[in-house]
Design a protein around this motif. Structure first.
Motif, PDB file in Angstrom:
ATOM      1  N   SER A 386      19.760  52.260  15.437  1.00  0.00           N
ATOM      2  CA  SER A 386      19.218  52.136  13.979  1.00  0.00           C
ATOM      3  C   SER A 386      19.310  50.652  13.478  1.00  0.00           C
ATOM      4  O   SER A 386      19.743  49.950  14.043  1.00  0.00           O
ATOM      5  N   SER A 387      18.074  50.607  12.319  1.00  0.00           N
ATOM      6  CA  SER A 387      17.858  49.142  11.904  1.00  0.00           C
ATOM      7  C   SER A 387      17.280  49.355  10.677  1.00  0.00           C
ATOM      8  O   SER A 387      16.775  50.543  10.149  1.00  0.00           O
ATOM      9  N   TYR A 388      16.906  48.096   9.964  1.00  0.00           N
ATOM     10  CA  TYR A 388      16.285  48.101   8.953  1.00  0.00           C
ATOM     11  C   TYR A 388      14.731  47.376   9.202  1.00  0.00           C
ATOM     12  O   TYR A 388      14.765  46.336   9.944  1.00  0.00           O
ATOM     13  N   PHE A 389      13.798  47.960   8.789  1.00  0.00           N
ATOM     14  CA  PHE A 389      12.278  47.271   8.794  1.00  0.00           C
ATOM     15  C   PHE A 389      11.784  46.975   7.376  1.00  0.00           C
ATOM     16  O   PHE A 389      12.202  47.594   6.548  1.00  0.00           O
ATOM     17  N   THR A 390      11.169  45.641   7.547  1.00  0.00           N
ATOM     18  CA  THR A 390      10.567  45.033   6.297  1.00  0.00           C
ATOM     19  C   THR A 390       9.287  45.882   5.766  1.00  0.00           C
ATOM     20  O   THR A 390       8.539  45.903   6.848  1.00  0.00           O
ATOM     21  N   ALA A 391       9.328  46.242   4.624  1.00  0.00           N
ATOM     22  CA  ALA A 391       8.372  46.969   4.201  1.00  0.00           C
ATOM     23  C   ALA A 391       7.259  46.106   3.298  1.00  0.00           C
ATOM     24  O   ALA A 391       6.084  46.115   3.397  1.00  0.00           O
ATOM     25  N   GLU A 392       7.939  45.109   2.610  1.00  0.00           N
ATOM     26  CA  GLU A 392       7.037  44.063   1.725  1.00  0.00           C
ATOM     27  C   GLU A 392       7.976  43.076   1.368  1.00  0.00           C
ATOM     28  O   GLU A 392       9.223  42.912   1.423  1.00  0.00           O
ATOM     29  N   THR A 393       7.168  41.770   1.216  1.00  0.00           N
ATOM     30  CA  THR A 393       7.736  40.696   1.267  1.00  0.00           C
ATOM     31  C   THR A 393       7.012  39.817  -0.052  1.00  0.00           C
ATOM     32  O   THR A 393       5.543  39.792   0.002  1.00  0.00           O
ATOM     33  N   HIS A 394       7.420  39.297  -0.717  1.00  0.00           N
ATOM     34  CA  HIS A 394       6.788  38.263  -1.897  1.00  0.00           C
ATOM     35  C   HIS A 394       7.691  36.828  -2.094  1.00  0.00           C
ATOM     36  O   HIS A 394       8.767  36.935  -2.301  1.00  0.00           O
ATOM     37  N   ILE A 395       7.086  35.948  -1.678  1.00  0.00           N
ATOM     38  CA  ILE A 395       7.757  34.342  -1.712  1.00  0.00           C
ATOM     39  C   ILE A 395       7.004  33.821  -2.704  1.00  0.00           C
ATOM     40  O   ILE A 395       5.571  33.601  -2.893  1.00  0.00           O
ATOM     41  N   ARG A 396       7.709  33.197  -3.413  1.00  0.00           N
ATOM     42  CA  ARG A 396       7.223  31.984  -4.477  1.00  0.00           C
ATOM     43  C   ARG A 396       7.684  30.768  -4.108  1.00  0.00           C
ATOM     44  O   ARG A 396       8.858  30.515  -3.711  1.00  0.00           O
ATOM     45  N   HIS A 397       6.667  29.759  -3.904  1.00  0.00           N
ATOM     46  CA  HIS A 397       7.043  28.357  -3.609  1.00  0.00           C
ATOM     47  C   HIS A 397       7.085  27.421  -4.868  1.00  0.00           C
ATOM     48  O   HIS A 397       6.191  27.193  -5.400  1.00  0.00           O
ATOM     49  N   LEU A 398       8.389  26.937  -5.364  1.00  0.00           N
ATOM     50  CA  LEU A 398       8.589  26.417  -6.558  1.00  0.00           C
ATOM     51  C   LEU A 398       8.688  25.068  -6.374  1.00  0.00           C
ATOM     52  O   LEU A 398       8.339  24.311  -7.265  1.00  0.00           O
ATOM     53  N   ASP A 399       9.344  24.466  -5.182  1.00  0.00           N
ATOM     54  CA  ASP A 399       9.226  22.997  -4.956  1.00  0.00           C
ATOM     55  C   ASP A 399       9.283  22.703  -3.562  1.00  0.00           C
ATOM     56  O   ASP A 399       9.197  23.495  -2.791  1.00  0.00           O
ATOM     57  N   GLU A 400       9.309  21.515  -3.130  1.00  0.00           N
ATOM     58  CA  GLU A 400       9.084  21.024  -1.820  1.00  0.00           C
ATOM     59  C   GLU A 400      10.342  20.792  -1.232  1.00  0.00           C
ATOM     60  O   GLU A 400      11.347  20.677  -1.895  1.00  0.00           O
ATOM     61  N   ALA A 401      10.542  21.340   0.087  1.00  0.00           N
ATOM     62  CA  ALA A 401      11.485  20.768   1.024  1.00  0.00           C
ATOM     63  C   ALA A 401      11.308  19.898   2.038  1.00  0.00           C
ATOM     64  O   ALA A 401      10.235  20.161   2.719  1.00  0.00           O
ATOM     65  N   LEU A 402      11.761  18.690   2.308  1.00  0.00           N
ATOM     66  CA  LEU A 402      11.540  17.699   3.176  1.00  0.00           C
ATOM     67  C   LEU A 402      12.305  17.709   4.346  1.00  0.00           C
ATOM     68  O   LEU A 402      13.462  18.240   4.279  1.00  0.00           O
ATOM     69  N   ALA A 403      11.855  17.125   5.356  1.00  0.00           N
ATOM     70  CA  ALA A 403      12.853  16.886   6.800  1.00  0.00           C
ATOM     71  C   ALA A 403      14.246  16.416   6.401  1.00  0.00           C
ATOM     72  O   ALA A 403      14.228  15.426   5.824  1.00  0.00           O
ATOM     73  N   GLY A 404      15.303  17.060   6.930  1.00  0.00           N
ATOM     74  CA  GLY A 404      16.391  16.497   6.937  1.00  0.00           C
ATOM     75  C   GLY A 404      17.190  16.979   5.518  1.00  0.00           C
ATOM     76  O   GLY A 404      18.495  16.925   5.670  1.00  0.00           O
ATOM     77  N   GLN A 405      16.627  17.440   4.512  1.00  0.00           N
ATOM     78  CA  GLN A 405      17.367  18.008   3.466  1.00  0.00           C
ATOM     79  C   GLN A 405      17.982  19.183   3.555  1.00  0.00           C
ATOM     80  O   GLN A 405      17.823  20.279   4.712  1.00  0.00           O
ATOM     81  N   ARG A 406      18.979  19.538   2.919  1.00  0.00           N
ATOM     82  CA  ARG A 406      20.104  20.581   3.105  1.00  0.00           C
ATOM     83  C   ARG A 406      19.691  21.767   2.247  1.00  0.00           C
ATOM     84  O   ARG A 406      19.640  21.253   1.150  1.00  0.00           O
ATOM     85  N   ILE A 407      19.485  22.744   2.936  1.00  0.00           N
ATOM     86  CA  ILE A 407      19.029  24.071   2.064  1.00  0.00           C
ATOM     87  C   ILE A 407      20.027  25.081   2.182  1.00  0.00           C
ATOM     88  O   ILE A 407      20.768  25.125   3.379  1.00  0.00           O
ATOM     89  N   ARG A 408      19.992  25.853   1.206  1.00  0.00           N
ATOM     90  CA  ARG A 408      21.066  27.098   1.403  1.00  0.00           C
ATOM     91  C   ARG A 408      20.205  28.180   0.577  1.00  0.00           C
ATOM     92  O   ARG A 408      19.327  28.126  -0.013  1.00  0.00           O
ATOM     93  N   VAL A 409      20.613  29.407   0.875  1.00  0.00           N
ATOM     94  CA  VAL A 409      19.976  30.727   0.335  1.00  0.00           C
ATOM     95  C   VAL A 409      21.072  31.475  -0.177  1.00  0.00           C
ATOM     96  O   VAL A 409      22.152  31.695   0.641  1.00  0.00           O
ATOM     97  N   GLU A 410      20.967  31.902  -1.278  1.00  0.00           N
ATOM     98  CA  GLU A 410      21.840  32.797  -1.896  1.00  0.00           C
ATOM     99  C   GLU A 410      21.166  34.289  -2.057  1.00  0.00           C
ATOM    100  O   GLU A 410      20.228  34.268  -2.752  1.00  0.00           O
ATOM    101  N   THR A 411      21.818  35.366  -1.794  1.00  0.00           N
ATOM    102  CA  THR A 411      21.081  36.484  -1.722  1.00  0.00           C
ATOM    103  C   THR A 411      21.720  37.532  -2.726  1.00  0.00           C
ATOM    104  O   THR A 411      22.937  37.861  -2.731  1.00  0.00           O
ATOM    105  N   GLN A 412      20.754  38.293  -3.564  1.00  0.00           N
ATOM    106  CA  GLN A 412      21.458  39.201  -4.347  1.00  0.00           C
ATOM    107  C   GLN A 412      20.631  40.667  -4.041  1.00  0.00           C
ATOM    108  O   GLN A 412      19.444  40.675  -3.698  1.00  0.00           O
ATOM    109  N   CYS A 413      21.595  41.791  -3.940  1.00  0.00           N
ATOM    110  CA  CYS A 413      21.078  42.980  -3.597  1.00  0.00           C
ATOM    111  C   CYS A 413      20.834  43.793  -4.920  1.00  0.00           C
ATOM    112  O   CYS A 413      21.736  44.046  -5.596  1.00  0.00           O
ATOM    113  N   LEU A 414      19.385  43.834  -4.718  1.00  0.00           N
ATOM    114  CA  LEU A 414      18.818  44.612  -6.095  1.00  0.00           C
ATOM    115  C   LEU A 414      18.898  46.077  -6.123  1.00  0.00           C
ATOM    116  O   LEU A 414      19.141  46.881  -6.908  1.00  0.00           O
ATOM    117  N   ASP A 415      19.012  46.731  -4.941  1.00  0.00           N
ATOM    118  CA  ASP A 415      18.967  48.341  -4.671  1.00  0.00           C
ATOM    119  C   ASP A 415      19.563  48.559  -3.063  1.00  0.00           C
ATOM    120  O   ASP A 415      19.130  47.857  -2.411  1.00  0.00           O
TER     121      ASP A 415
END
Length: 485
Positions: A386-415
């Motif tokens: 068993s697994s999950y398959f992605t059915a739909e994706t929407h990405i908004r690019h709001l600002d730039e990310a440059l080489a070497g910059q440290r990024i993080r992702v915080e995830t909220q479950c809507l449903d």
């Protein structure tokens, strides 16, 4: 175009694969009754790997055929490649038969790793047709071909040989002065001899010797070779300073290979001048940045395969603290979950100097994978069917990310009800919001490939996170579609 391959071993099979996948019709002669199977297996490996080297369309694959005689195989061939065992008498016998039936304009290349072309051309009916075209295994992936010629080869023949080799994606390195074992195998022979001594003297094992190469100088050589690597080692003063600093050690008893040329001023001048011509367009700092970007790209490729230096990177990554892997590791379930924490690699940037848009999807995909593992949809769960398959994706690019910059992702479950997993990711660099990714996933049975209800453990954990996150405000941009604002 048609190529004839005489000898279908590892090297001959590799030649057959490269010509075939580059659109040539290939005719193979090999008396081995297992030749068709062996060559077919090499070609299968090439089909799985060679097309991955290009981002453009591959030519239509040529036609492959096997023939009982040399005369049949070479009929109508523009290129004949000999890859029979390293016995001069055998090679000359093959050439006599081939030249009696091949076209006068055809080129006969030899895969020999040691014989000089003048030796191969002896007793030949048309010596000018014969050249050395020494490849490296796997022939269908590694581009270097040592093209060795003599005065018997016309300028037109040499030019055509270069044209054909370049046309099938190879780099013909033309040796205008023949020498036993050509160029590359002389280096390999020196390393091989020294390795045998290190084992005999009890200094190192075969694995330790391989580690010394693949974790160190082998990576540097792979992208810059020997002299450009040493030019950097000389610092801003360049190659001349490197020779002055390290040249005297050639007289020290470091190796068993003590027959070295005297570092006369003429030799030093020749090396320094050639190095300037090769690399002088770049400053040392520029060469260092080029080297670093190349090394990162190669090592990250090895990392994806968990091999060589890449396996070391993976082991280090497992030792380092990171986002939670299980729901029990989450300290506060009522806030968005940290699912990615990393730096932007050098090889993730595009022509605009910032992170390529495909990498945004990769980061959000990694965040989704981590969230799935947190709620119990981990490797063992997926292995159970068993697994999950992605059915739909929407990405908004709001600002730039440059080489070497440290990024993080915080995830909220809507449903997280029923078969659905609706996630909203925010990508941050410090306090700067870079992008958001909204993803709708559906739980599926890997056996039927259809939607299904998740197992009780996954359903309970996902429901728990979804309920806790339900108290959070709806994220800005959730449910948005592309359009005018």
């Amino acid at each position: 175009m048609r190529a004839a391959i005489l000898g279908g071993g590892v090297i001959g099979g590799g030649w057959a694969a490269r010509f075939l996948l580059m659109g040539w019709d290939v005719r193979v002669f090999d008396p081995d009754p297992e030749a068709e199977r062996k060559v077919g297996e090499v070609i299968a490996n090439a089909r799985a790997s060679l097309p991955g080297l290009t981002d453009g369309p591959m030519p239509q694959e040529g036609r492959l055929s096997f023939h009982a005689t040399i005369s049949e195989a070479v009929e109508g061939a523009a290129w004949v490649q000999e890859s029979v065992p390293e016995r001069l008498e055998l090679k000359r016998k093959v050439y006599q038969t081939a030249q009696a039936h091949m076209g006068q304009d055809a080129i006969l290349g030899s895969s020999t790793s040691g014989f000089k072309p003048s030796e191969l051309q002896g007793c030949a009916s048309a010596p000018g047709q014969i050249v050395v075209t020494h490849p490296f295994n796997p022939v269908y992936l590694l581009p270097l071909i040592e093209l060795v010629t003599t005065e018997a080869n016309s300028t037109a023949t040499i030019a055509r040989a270069k044209e054909i080799l370049s046309g099938i994606g190879c780099h013909p390195l033309h040796l205008r002065k023949e020498i036993d074992a050509h160029i590359a195998d002389r280096f390999l022979e020196a390393v091989w001899r020294e390795a045998l001594w290190l084992i005999k003297d009890g200094i190192a094992t075969t694995e330790e010797i391989d580690d010394a190469i693949r974790y160190g100088f082998g990576l540097r050589w792979a992208q810059m070779g020997l002299f450009e690597t040493y030019r950097i080692a000389g610092g801003e003063a360049g190659m001349r300073h490197f020779i002055a600093q390290f040249g005297p050690c050639l007289a020290w008893p470091w190796t068993k290979l003590m027959d070295v040329p005297e570092l006369t001023e003429d030799l030093i001048d020749a090396i320094a001048d050639q190095s300037d011509a090769q690399s002088g367009a770049h400053s040392i700092r520029e060469l260092e940045r080029i080297r670093d970007a190349n090394l990162v790209t190669m090592m990250r490729g090895l990392k994806a395969r968990d091999w060589g230096a890449g396996a070391i990177l993976n082991a280090q990554e497992r030792r380092m603290p990171g986002p939670p892997r299980r729901i029990e590791e989450i300290e506060d379930i009522i806030v968005p979950v940290l699912t990615v924490a990393r730096a932007v690699p050098l090889d993730w940037t595009d022509y605009n100097g910032h992170m390529n848009e495909a990498r945004y999807l990769q980061v959000f995909g990694d965040a989704t994978d981590r969230f799935m593992a947190i709620v119990g949809c981990d490797e063992s769960y997926i292995a159970s069917g068993s697994s999950y398959f992605t059915a739909e994706t929407h990405i908004r690019h709001l600002d730039e990310a440059l080489a070497g910059q440290r990024i993080r992702v915080e995830t909220q479950c809507l449903d997280g009800a029923g078969k659905r997993m609706h996630l909203f990711h925010r990508m941050w660099e410090g306090e700067r919001l870079i992008a958001t990714g909204e993803h709708m996933l559906i739980h599926v049975s890997l056996k039927t490939r259809k939607s299904s209800v998740p197992g009780p453990v996954v359903a309970e954990r996902l429901g728990r996170v979804a309920e806790a996150h339900g108290a959070l405000p709806t994220p800005d941009g959730a449910g948005a579609a592309i359009g005018r604002r």
